[in-house]
Scaffold this motif. Structure first.
Motif, PDB file in Angstrom:
ATOM      1  N   ALA A 119       3.103   5.729  -3.061  1.00  0.00           N
ATOM      2  CA  ALA A 119       4.255   6.589  -3.324  1.00  0.00           C
ATOM      3  C   ALA A 119       4.359   6.594  -4.810  1.00  0.00           C
ATOM      4  CB  ALA A 119       5.487   5.852  -2.880  1.00  0.00           C
ATOM      5  N   VAL A 120       3.835   5.504  -5.611  1.00  0.00           N
ATOM      6  CA  VAL A 120       3.796   5.365  -7.160  1.00  0.00           C
ATOM      7  C   VAL A 120       2.789   6.621  -7.472  1.00  0.00           C
ATOM      8  CG1 VAL A 120       3.284   4.319  -8.989  1.00  0.00           C
ATOM      9  CG2 VAL A 120       4.916   3.162  -7.289  1.00  0.00           C
ATOM     10  N   ALA A 121       1.632   6.509  -7.081  1.00  0.00           N
ATOM     11  CA  ALA A 121       0.694   7.192  -7.399  1.00  0.00           C
ATOM     12  C   ALA A 121       0.797   8.981  -6.837  1.00  0.00           C
ATOM     13  CB  ALA A 121      -0.742   7.002  -6.439  1.00  0.00           C
ATOM     14  N   THR A 122       1.667   9.154  -5.936  1.00  0.00           N
ATOM     15  CA  THR A 122       1.873  10.556  -5.631  1.00  0.00           C
ATOM     16  C   THR A 122       3.030  11.068  -6.672  1.00  0.00           C
ATOM     17  OG1 THR A 122       1.659  10.001  -3.407  1.00  0.00           O
ATOM     18  CG2 THR A 122       2.990  11.982  -3.897  1.00  0.00           C
ATOM     19  N   LEU A 123       3.787  10.012  -7.114  1.00  0.00           N
ATOM     20  CA  LEU A 123       5.160  10.438  -8.072  1.00  0.00           C
ATOM     21  C   LEU A 123       4.365  10.618  -9.553  1.00  0.00           C
ATOM     22  CD1 LEU A 123       7.783  10.861  -8.641  1.00  0.00           C
ATOM     23  CD2 LEU A 123       8.055   8.347  -9.121  1.00  0.00           C
ATOM     24  N   SER A 124       3.331   9.816  -9.726  1.00  0.00           N
ATOM     25  CA  SER A 124       2.579  10.039 -11.181  1.00  0.00           C
ATOM     26  C   SER A 124       1.848  11.401 -10.914  1.00  0.00           C
ATOM     27  CB  SER A 124       1.665   8.942 -11.202  1.00  0.00           C
ATOM     28  OG  SER A 124       0.675   9.163 -12.297  1.00  0.00           O
TER      29      SER A 124
ATOM     30  N   LYS B  32       0.677  -1.079   0.041  1.00  0.00           N
ATOM     31  CA  LYS B  32       0.119   0.124  -0.056  1.00  0.00           C
ATOM     32  C   LYS B  32       0.773   1.149  -0.075  1.00  0.00           C
ATOM     33  CE  LYS B  32      -4.000  -1.732   2.218  1.00  0.00           C
ATOM     34  NZ  LYS B  32      -5.337  -1.486   3.319  1.00  0.00           N
ATOM     35  N   THR B  33       1.875   1.307   0.940  1.00  0.00           N
ATOM     36  CA  THR B  33       2.830   2.471   0.716  1.00  0.00           C
ATOM     37  C   THR B  33       3.443   2.490  -0.551  1.00  0.00           C
ATOM     38  OG1 THR B  33       3.212   1.934   3.107  1.00  0.00           O
ATOM     39  CG2 THR B  33       4.738   3.480   2.110  1.00  0.00           C
ATOM     40  N   LEU B  34       3.892   1.616  -1.115  1.00  0.00           N
ATOM     41  CA  LEU B  34       4.621   1.649  -2.387  1.00  0.00           C
ATOM     42  C   LEU B  34       3.739   2.213  -3.222  1.00  0.00           C
ATOM     43  CD1 LEU B  34       7.245   0.995  -3.974  1.00  0.00           C
ATOM     44  CD2 LEU B  34       6.488  -1.213  -4.281  1.00  0.00           C
ATOM     45  N   GLY B  35       2.470   1.669  -3.534  1.00  0.00           N
ATOM     46  CA  GLY B  35       1.252   2.031  -4.298  1.00  0.00           C
ATOM     47  C   GLY B  35       1.157   3.681  -4.152  1.00  0.00           C
TER      48      GLY B  35
END
Length: 128
Positions: A10-15, A5-8
């Motif tokens: 982080a990816v969403a925030t970066l996107s 969930k944390t990795l997801g």
């Protein structure tokens, strides 16, 4: 499970951050911390570009109004493009003498540095 969930997240925030940066127009600062440094320099150039566009529009209106004052020229068939003092006339007129007259009128407007005349004579309906 928490790591995924944390990795997801982080990816969403970066996107989202990349999307905002990509879609920002020139002169606007993105709402991400990474672009906060460049905000002051890009905002200054964006303001100058906006002023340039406004000046171009104002010059275009002045040229169009000047041509419109002459009733023998149908200004409705003429388009005016202005860019940094350079004016381009496009469209049609009914008589060949009006081509030079429209160019002279445009050249006489304050702020016009050059005129590119692409006007043509409109052939009457039926081709005669």
């Amino acid at each position: 499970m928490k790591t995924i969930k944390t990795l997801g997240l982080a990816v969403a925030t970066l996107s989202v951050a990349m999307s905002v940066t990509t879609w920002c127009q020139a002169g606007e600062a993105a709402s991400t911390p990474s672009s906060a440094q460049g905000a002051s320099t890009t905002a200054g150039s964006g303001a100058a570009a906006l002023t340039g566009r406004k000046a171009d529009r104002a010059l275009r209106r002045k040229v169009y109004a000047a041509i419109g004052k002459y009733k023998e020229i149908n200004a409705g068939d003429i388009s005016v493009i202005a860019k940094d003092g350079a004016v381009t006339l496009n469209g049609t007129v009914t008589e060949a003498a009006q081509i030079g007259k429209a160019e002279a009128i445009a050249q006489g407007v304050p702020g016009v540095t050059s005129v590119t005349n692409k006007l043509t004579v409109k052939k009457p309906f039926g081709g005669m």
